[in-house]
Design a protein around this motif. Sequence first.
Motif, PDB file in Angstrom:
ATOM      1  N   GLY A 140      38.431 -34.446  -6.838  1.00 24.11           N
ATOM      2  CA  GLY A 140      37.484 -34.591  -7.947  1.00 24.11           C
ATOM      3  C   GLY A 140      37.741 -35.786  -8.827  1.00 24.11           C
ATOM      4  O   GLY A 140      37.378 -35.779 -10.007  1.00 24.11           O
ATOM      5  N   GLY A 141      38.336 -36.832  -8.256  1.00 25.18           N
ATOM      6  CA  GLY A 141      38.516 -38.084  -8.991  1.00 25.18           C
ATOM      7  C   GLY A 141      37.295 -38.964  -8.872  1.00 25.18           C
ATOM      8  O   GLY A 141      36.196 -38.499  -8.548  1.00 25.18           O
ATOM      9  N   GLN A 142      37.474 -40.255  -9.100  1.00 29.23           N
ATOM     10  CA  GLN A 142      36.324 -41.163  -9.144  1.00 29.23           C
ATOM     11  C   GLN A 142      35.575 -41.222  -7.814  1.00 29.23           C
ATOM     12  O   GLN A 142      34.343 -41.304  -7.797  1.00 29.23           O
ATOM     13  N   ALA A 143      36.283 -41.130  -6.679  1.00 25.92           N
ATOM     14  CA  ALA A 143      35.613 -41.181  -5.380  1.00 25.92           C
ATOM     15  C   ALA A 143      34.803 -39.910  -5.130  1.00 25.92           C
ATOM     16  O   ALA A 143      33.632 -39.968  -4.728  1.00 25.92           O
ATOM     17  N   GLY A 144      35.415 -38.754  -5.380  1.00 26.92           N
ATOM     18  CA  GLY A 144      34.713 -37.496  -5.164  1.00 26.92           C
ATOM     19  C   GLY A 144      33.498 -37.343  -6.062  1.00 26.92           C
ATOM     20  O   GLY A 144      32.431 -36.897  -5.619  1.00 26.92           O
ATOM     21  N   LEU A 145      33.647 -37.717  -7.336  1.00 31.44           N
ATOM     22  CA  LEU A 145      32.514 -37.625  -8.264  1.00 31.44           C
ATOM     23  C   LEU A 145      31.399 -38.587  -7.873  1.00 31.44           C
ATOM     24  O   LEU A 145      30.214 -38.275  -8.045  1.00 31.44           O
ATOM     25  N   SER A 146      31.764 -39.754  -7.359  1.00 29.78           N
ATOM     26  CA  SER A 146      30.747 -40.723  -6.936  1.00 29.78           C
ATOM     27  C   SER A 146      29.906 -40.181  -5.791  1.00 29.78           C
ATOM     28  O   SER A 146      28.678 -40.297  -5.785  1.00 29.78           O
ATOM     29  N   VAL A 147      30.560 -39.564  -4.807  1.00 34.12           N
ATOM     30  CA  VAL A 147      29.822 -38.978  -3.686  1.00 34.12           C
ATOM     31  C   VAL A 147      28.939 -37.837  -4.192  1.00 34.12           C
ATOM     32  O   VAL A 147      27.768 -37.719  -3.815  1.00 34.12           O
ATOM     33  N   ALA A 148      29.491 -36.999  -5.066  1.00 28.43           N
ATOM     34  CA  ALA A 148      28.713 -35.878  -5.607  1.00 28.43           C
ATOM     35  C   ALA A 148      27.492 -36.370  -6.369  1.00 28.43           C
ATOM     36  O   ALA A 148      26.410 -35.767  -6.284  1.00 28.43           O
ATOM     37  N   TYR A 149      27.639 -37.449  -7.113  1.00 33.08           N
ATOM     38  CA  TYR A 149      26.512 -38.012  -7.863  1.00 33.08           C
ATOM     39  C   TYR A 149      25.359 -38.357  -6.917  1.00 33.08           C
ATOM     40  O   TYR A 149      24.189 -38.040  -7.194  1.00 33.08           O
ATOM     41  N   VAL A 178      33.698 -48.169  -5.662  1.00 32.35           N
ATOM     42  CA  VAL A 178      33.531 -46.954  -4.878  1.00 32.35           C
ATOM     43  C   VAL A 178      32.070 -46.519  -4.773  1.00 32.35           C
ATOM     44  O   VAL A 178      31.666 -45.870  -3.801  1.00 32.35           O
ATOM     45  N   GLY A 179      31.239 -46.883  -5.731  1.00 32.63           N
ATOM     46  CA  GLY A 179      29.847 -46.456  -5.723  1.00 32.63           C
ATOM     47  C   GLY A 179      29.086 -46.904  -4.490  1.00 32.63           C
ATOM     48  O   GLY A 179      28.219 -46.181  -3.987  1.00 32.63           O
ATOM     49  N   LYS A 180      29.388 -48.091  -4.001  1.00 36.71           N
ATOM     50  CA  LYS A 180      28.675 -48.619  -2.832  1.00 36.71           C
ATOM     51  C   LYS A 180      28.957 -47.776  -1.596  1.00 36.71           C
ATOM     52  O   LYS A 180      28.049 -47.444  -0.831  1.00 36.71           O
ATOM     53  N   THR A 181      30.228 -47.421  -1.403  1.00 38.92           N
ATOM     54  CA  THR A 181      30.566 -46.606  -0.246  1.00 38.92           C
ATOM     55  C   THR A 181      30.096 -45.161  -0.427  1.00 38.92           C
ATOM     56  O   THR A 181      29.702 -44.504   0.535  1.00 38.92           O
ATOM     57  N   ALA A 182      30.134 -44.671  -1.653  1.00 38.37           N
ATOM     58  CA  ALA A 182      29.678 -43.299  -1.925  1.00 38.37           C
ATOM     59  C   ALA A 182      28.189 -43.152  -1.647  1.00 38.37           C
ATOM     60  O   ALA A 182      27.746 -42.146  -1.074  1.00 38.37           O
ATOM     61  N   ARG A 183      27.410 -44.141  -2.028  1.00 41.52           N
ATOM     62  CA  ARG A 183      25.961 -44.090  -1.815  1.00 41.52           C
ATOM     63  C   ARG A 183      25.643 -44.015  -0.319  1.00 41.52           C
ATOM     64  O   ARG A 183      24.821 -43.191   0.119  1.00 41.52           O
ATOM     65  N   GLN A 184      26.291 -44.856   0.461  1.00 40.97           N
ATOM     66  CA  GLN A 184      26.041 -44.874   1.904  1.00 40.97           C
ATOM     67  C   GLN A 184      26.513 -43.579   2.556  1.00 40.97           C
ATOM     68  O   GLN A 184      25.858 -43.031   3.444  1.00 40.97           O
TER      69      GLN A 184
END
Length: 347
Positions: A11-20, A331-337
């Motif tokens: 639930g850090g920045q990467a996990g929250l980014s994917v959840a968003y 991280v947002g770019k990879t999370a979006r994809q």
Amino acid sequence: MKLYDTLIIGGGQAGLSVAYFLRRYKLNYLVLDDHQKAGGSWLETWDSLKLFSPTEFSSLSGWGMPKGINEYPDKAEFISYLEQYELRYKIPVKRPVKVLSIVKENTIFKVETNKGVFYSKTVVSATGTAQAPFVPDYPNREVFLGTQMHSSEYRSPGNFTGKNVLIVGGGNSGAQVLAEVSKVAQTQWVTLKEPSFLPDDIDGRYLFNDATDTFHGKTGTTNAGTKATLSDIVMIESVKEARGRGVLHAKRMFHSFYEKGVIWEDGTKSTYDMVIWCTGFRANLKYLAPLGIVVNNRIETTYTRSVIEPNLWLVGYGSWTGFASATIYGVGKTARQTAKEIAALFD
């Protein structure tokens, strides 16, 4: 048995980014986080840590971090931002839940935790590296009688007052810890190669702009004409202050330890009370080992998607899961994809 479409581990920045980004799709997903509260790995950093980018370049997708009194946010401000981010987007997080292992039962992932078993059609691994600190195996390290700690264990300089301290590692953490500890202790900085310092007017925002160019297949320099990398040291105020005191001078690595300190390549010895290893981290992938796809602490991916296990994605581990994906801004770019690829399975 409740079956989720997606479980996000971490639930850090990467996990929250994917959840968003998963919010855009009608999927049943849940974030499992092993901390007591929001903040991810930032909860485990030293007290005076400063981000090396201004507020507007220290934000996740969707909502910019509110400006504080300082140009560069500190640890407490960023943790507060992550907590507000969860609430703002009503991200479903269950904590504290520690994932112990993940296995596959037919087409379903069985996620075993200290709070029971969860089942999911897809999994996003977003545990980052903070729980796997790396300390190199230097000769005779075990015979040193002083204290050794990794930067992940360091919180403040109070325990170092009057000591003789060796600080190992040439990145931003090494420079920032050195800047702080050198105010109360005798310090020696040791790095594999000469540290690379960015010009005073270049900070993380330019590194992330360069990362964005790299993401889109471009190469270039900062707008000051300086070629910069994410391993360069940003001259935040504490590091500038240390430079003014003349402590930003590093020696190359020593040959080995002995009981009281280290032996240098020329055979001379130096005594130290403490060693702080600012030597980085490795990917936290132990719980994925039962899947049989971890090789040399890596999982083969196409971008963030596992090649061998295509219903598994890995986000936020560094360049092998997307350039600058271990950074707040990148991280947002990879999370979006990643979210897009997961949603495509359910179309």
